[in-house]
Write a protein that holds these residues in place. Structure first.
Motif, PDB file in Angstrom:
ATOM      1  N   LEU A   1     -32.951 -21.061 -14.760  1.00  0.00           N
ATOM      2  CA  LEU A   1     -33.525 -20.176 -15.626  1.00  0.00           C
ATOM      3  C   LEU A   1     -32.641 -19.654 -16.734  1.00  0.00           C
ATOM      4  N   ASP A   2     -31.489 -19.209 -16.136  1.00  0.00           N
ATOM      5  CA  ASP A   2     -30.544 -19.094 -17.070  1.00  0.00           C
ATOM      6  C   ASP A   2     -29.935 -19.898 -17.773  1.00  0.00           C
ATOM      7  N   ARG A   3     -30.002 -21.282 -17.628  1.00  0.00           N
ATOM      8  CA  ARG A   3     -29.386 -22.340 -18.519  1.00  0.00           C
ATOM      9  C   ARG A   3     -30.517 -22.462 -19.649  1.00  0.00           C
ATOM     10  N   LEU A   4     -31.996 -22.161 -19.063  1.00  0.00           N
ATOM     11  CA  LEU A   4     -32.997 -22.289 -20.224  1.00  0.00           C
ATOM     12  C   LEU A   4     -32.908 -21.128 -21.043  1.00  0.00           C
ATOM     13  N   GLY A   5     -32.157 -20.180 -20.804  1.00  0.00           N
ATOM     14  CA  GLY A   5     -32.376 -18.974 -21.925  1.00  0.00           C
ATOM     15  C   GLY A   5     -33.213 -17.832 -21.179  1.00  0.00           C
ATOM     16  N   ARG A   6     -33.596 -17.926 -20.059  1.00  0.00           N
ATOM     17  CA  ARG A   6     -34.453 -16.742 -19.355  1.00  0.00           C
ATOM     18  C   ARG A   6     -33.373 -15.974 -18.236  1.00  0.00           C
ATOM     19  N   THR A   7     -32.941 -15.222 -19.077  1.00  0.00           N
ATOM     20  CA  THR A   7     -31.786 -14.515 -18.185  1.00  0.00           C
ATOM     21  C   THR A   7     -32.227 -12.927 -17.885  1.00  0.00           C
ATOM     22  N   GLU A   8     -31.508 -12.543 -16.528  1.00  0.00           N
ATOM     23  CA  GLU A   8     -31.853 -11.037 -16.207  1.00  0.00           C
ATOM     24  C   GLU A   8     -30.574 -10.699 -15.640  1.00  0.00           C
ATOM     25  N   THR A   9     -30.671  -9.216 -15.344  1.00  0.00           N
ATOM     26  CA  THR A   9     -29.667  -8.507 -14.791  1.00  0.00           C
ATOM     27  C   THR A   9     -29.820  -8.967 -13.349  1.00  0.00           C
ATOM     28  N   ARG A  10     -28.531  -8.701 -12.653  1.00  0.00           N
ATOM     29  CA  ARG A  10     -28.355  -9.070 -11.164  1.00  0.00           C
ATOM     30  C   ARG A  10     -28.498  -7.709 -10.670  1.00  0.00           C
ATOM     31  N   LEU A  11     -28.684  -7.528  -9.155  1.00  0.00           N
ATOM     32  CA  LEU A  11     -28.583  -6.422  -8.477  1.00  0.00           C
ATOM     33  C   LEU A  11     -27.274  -6.647  -8.133  1.00  0.00           C
ATOM     34  N   GLY A  12     -26.456  -5.265  -7.783  1.00  0.00           N
ATOM     35  CA  GLY A  12     -25.138  -5.304  -7.129  1.00  0.00           C
ATOM     36  C   GLY A  12     -24.977  -4.506  -5.785  1.00  0.00           C
ATOM     37  N   GLY A  13     -23.585  -4.589  -5.136  1.00  0.00           N
ATOM     38  CA  GLY A  13     -23.561  -3.851  -4.126  1.00  0.00           C
ATOM     39  C   GLY A  13     -23.634  -2.390  -4.083  1.00  0.00           C
ATOM     40  N   ALA A  14     -23.427  -1.724  -5.224  1.00  0.00           N
ATOM     41  CA  ALA A  14     -23.726  -0.235  -5.408  1.00  0.00           C
ATOM     42  C   ALA A  14     -24.839   0.052  -5.198  1.00  0.00           C
ATOM     43  N   ASP A  15     -26.015  -0.751  -5.558  1.00  0.00           N
ATOM     44  CA  ASP A  15     -27.505  -0.560  -5.340  1.00  0.00           C
ATOM     45  C   ASP A  15     -27.703  -0.339  -4.004  1.00  0.00           C
ATOM     46  N   LEU A  16     -27.127  -1.169  -2.998  1.00  0.00           N
ATOM     47  CA  LEU A  16     -27.364  -0.853  -1.735  1.00  0.00           C
ATOM     48  C   LEU A  16     -26.732   0.272  -1.042  1.00  0.00           C
ATOM     49  N   VAL A  17     -25.599   0.634  -1.551  1.00  0.00           N
ATOM     50  CA  VAL A  17     -25.104   1.994  -1.092  1.00  0.00           C
ATOM     51  C   VAL A  17     -25.798   3.052  -1.706  1.00  0.00           C
ATOM     52  N   THR A  18     -26.371   3.084  -2.705  1.00  0.00           N
ATOM     53  CA  THR A  18     -27.255   3.928  -3.179  1.00  0.00           C
ATOM     54  C   THR A  18     -28.387   4.323  -2.275  1.00  0.00           C
ATOM     55  N   LEU A  19     -29.112   3.165  -1.666  1.00  0.00           N
ATOM     56  CA  LEU A  19     -30.163   3.209  -1.007  1.00  0.00           C
ATOM     57  C   LEU A  19     -29.747   3.744   0.289  1.00  0.00           C
ATOM     58  N   VAL A  20     -28.981   3.393   0.565  1.00  0.00           N
ATOM     59  CA  VAL A  20     -28.144   4.130   2.302  1.00  0.00           C
ATOM     60  C   VAL A  20     -28.067   5.380   1.887  1.00  0.00           C
ATOM     61  N   ARG A  21     -27.351   5.920   0.857  1.00  0.00           N
ATOM     62  CA  ARG A  21     -27.006   7.452   0.650  1.00  0.00           C
ATOM     63  C   ARG A  21     -28.389   8.107   0.504  1.00  0.00           C
ATOM     64  N   ARG A  22     -29.374   7.687   0.172  1.00  0.00           N
ATOM     65  CA  ARG A  22     -30.595   8.099  -0.172  1.00  0.00           C
ATOM     66  C   ARG A  22     -31.546   8.082   1.243  1.00  0.00           C
ATOM     67  N   ARG A  23     -31.078   7.392   2.010  1.00  0.00           N
ATOM     68  CA  ARG A  23     -31.745   7.164   3.243  1.00  0.00           C
ATOM     69  C   ARG A  23     -33.169   6.391   2.870  1.00  0.00           C
ATOM     70  N   GLU A  24     -33.100   5.577   2.077  1.00  0.00           N
ATOM     71  CA  GLU A  24     -34.317   4.802   1.834  1.00  0.00           C
ATOM     72  C   GLU A  24     -34.370   3.484   2.349  1.00  0.00           C
ATOM     73  N   VAL A  25     -33.198   3.041   3.090  1.00  0.00           N
ATOM     74  CA  VAL A  25     -33.079   2.110   4.189  1.00  0.00           C
ATOM     75  C   VAL A  25     -32.145   2.597   5.243  1.00  0.00           C
ATOM     76  N   THR A  26     -32.432   2.280   6.426  1.00  0.00           N
ATOM     77  CA  THR A  26     -31.470   2.494   7.381  1.00  0.00           C
ATOM     78  C   THR A  26     -30.362   1.822   7.326  1.00  0.00           C
ATOM     79  N   VAL A  27     -29.177   2.255   8.205  1.00  0.00           N
ATOM     80  CA  VAL A  27     -27.843   1.644   8.221  1.00  0.00           C
ATOM     81  C   VAL A  27     -28.030   0.431   8.969  1.00  0.00           C
ATOM     82  N   PRO A  28     -28.865   0.383  10.198  1.00  0.00           N
ATOM     83  CA  PRO A  28     -28.976  -0.768  10.719  1.00  0.00           C
ATOM     84  C   PRO A  28     -29.670  -2.012   9.850  1.00  0.00           C
TER      85      PRO A  28
END
Length: 277
Positions: free
Chosen positions: A205-232
């Motif tokens: 899709l990127d090659r066809l010009g349909r691009t989109e922003t990817r998620l990064g590791g900081a997003d996971l850290v944020t969810l853990v800090r907010r307790r929206e996901v468990t550590v396990p």
């Protein structure tokens, strides 16, 4: 409303899909059995829907064939192994009418029955990461108005049809209504294979010009800090990411690290049986 279902060897799943769909309205349903070696076409005919049989597997080609055979709008494109919740079809139609949006998809609900602990943890974290970002992809179904259809058709030969549709609309143009029951990959090896296919589809899709922003590791850290996901669960998520980069794991056929599941070209059918694994 017209419905297109591309089905490749879906004898075991298609009946559940159609039995949930057919009571939900006056529907023109076209099942395109492509490259099947089982009773997919027979299961569809037993339920009185129109069937097209193609000799070669290929989802994009199957969707195009089914689309050509349809008459009505809006038009629903539904995966053969996905079950729409009661009232979801009327809800999506009402949403399109009320909002004027060109595209709509149901909210996916994961069926984690029989899913391993690590795979289930991965899926729960992934769903939280995708909250608010999923749009039209990953629900196994999407509906297009006539104007929305003109935006994305004819469907090119892409691995990710829902990704192509999702990236063809701005966030404000993507509506959500109803629910779909989705069966994710049940084992870590199956998760890795499925993610390899998703990455190939995204690169295409990127090659066809349909691009989109990817998620990064900081997003996971944020969810853990907010307790929206468990550590396990976060540990399970990271473990799968690590497994993806292990050369030769788990099939012994993969290439270098980060090339998991790259066997075959980017443009094949790539039918994903992993939710049955």
């Amino acid at each position: 409303m017209s419905v297109v279902i591309a089905a490749h060897d879906e004898e075991r799943q298609l009946g559940r899909c159609l039995d949930a769909l057919l009571p939900q309205g006056e529907l023109e349903v076209v099942v395109v059995a492509n490259g099947c070696s089982d009773r997919t076409a027979g299961v569809a005919r037993e339920r009185g829907v129109k069937v097209i049989e193609l000799p070669e597997p290929g989802k994009a080609a199957a969707l195009r064939a089914g689309d050509t055979a349809c008459c009505a709008f809006p038009r629903l494109y539904l995966d053969a192994d996905v079950v729409l919740g009661p009232g979801s079809v009327p809800a999506m139609l009402a949403c399109l009418a009320a909002t004027g949006a060109p595209a709509c998809a149901p909210e996916p609900e994961l069926d984690l029955t029989g899913v391993s602990r690590v795979a289930a943890g991965f899926h729960r974290v992934h769903e939280r990461l995708m909250a608010g970002r999923r749009g039209l992809a990953g629900a196994g179904a999407y509906v297009l108005s006539e104007a929305g259809h003109a935006r994305v058709w004819p469907m090119p030969d892409v691995l990710s049809d829902d990704g192509w549709v999702h990236r063809s609309f701005a966030p404000a143009e993507r509506a959500t209504a109803g629910r779909s029951l989705v069966r994710p990959a049940r084992r870590v090896a199956a998760v890795v294979r499925r993610r390899a296919r998703v990455r190939r589809g995204n690169r295409q899709l990127d090659r066809l010009g349909r691009t989109e922003t990817r998620l990064g590791g900081a997003d996971l850290v944020t969810l853990v800090r907010r307790r929206e996901v468990t550590v396990p669960d976060a540990v399970c998520f990271v473990a799968v990411l690590v497994a993806e980069r292990l050369p030769g794991w788990p099939t012994g056929r993969w290439g270098s690290p980060g090339q998991s599941g790259r066997s075959g070209g980017d443009d094949g059918w790539g039918s994903d049986r992993s939710s049955r694994d």
